[in-house]
Design an enzyme around this catalytic site. Sequence first.
Site: not given
Length: 309
Positions: A180, A248
């Site tokens: 990811k 983030k």
Amino acid sequence: MKLLGPFGADRRVGFVGLGVMGAGMAHCLLRKGFPLQVHVRNPAAAQPFVAAGATVAASPVELGSNCTLVFLSLPDAAAVEEVLFGPQGLADGLVPGSCVVDTSTIAATSARALGERLRERGVWFMDAPVSGGQQGAMDGVLSCMVGGAPELFAACREALGSFCKTITHVGPLGAGQTVKACNQVAVAGALLGVAEAIALAKAQGVDPALMRDVLLGGAARSFSLEKHGPRIISGDFKPGFRARLMRKDLRLALDTAQGSGTVLPTAVLAEKLLDDACEAGRAEWDWCALALQVQLMSGLPLPAAPAPS
């Protein structure tokens, strides 16, 4: 360690985290016939799921005592740890052989540490971050990159297929989060290229929409050019995937890279532009608003767009 799966549609599933992504995934599970129990801090947020057939648990521990498979979709590792091990935490309710599947995006190191703590209780853990955005979650066509034991992956595949079109087992626990991170680095680089192309066209007096149409017919064609290009050109920054969340994610990728000595120059720039956008009051805008920072650096006027609601 025993496993209570496979977890088919005859088994009750739990879900914690009914936000932008989790809400769509939970509705997909209901549409596929899974008996679903949810937990949310705000009881009012659970009402659409109750109307669709779900039940509500008053706490994570209550949900854990009722379900042998639980999905999480939470903003960060701290939130995942709180749900699992905080007061009235999920882990205290789960029986040995149960499984927690975390679709959140957190660091691979955090996934492995949380998995080890659950393993000590006889509970399985799998990291399964997703890609495809809010609409993909609603439509059940997300891509999922899964880290964990092969037998656990097989046991959870039917449930994952409720909201994922592509499900790939990429390695042991933590590998899903690594892939990811790679995904976020790649899409950030692609969007930066689109942002720069639009800025260059504008600076040279070329219609950016026409430029985009031309590029779509050649080697520059990309998801970012196709999907984000029109939004950047028109100034439509309604989320979508929020800028603060992409910031983030890129910070997680950069932390991971630093630990292995990997250099990610494009990700460094994208994170800085996103940080500038967030500090300028655009944290809740779609993350493609980082293109505005490129235009500002180029001295170009910004599109007259209202802040997303």
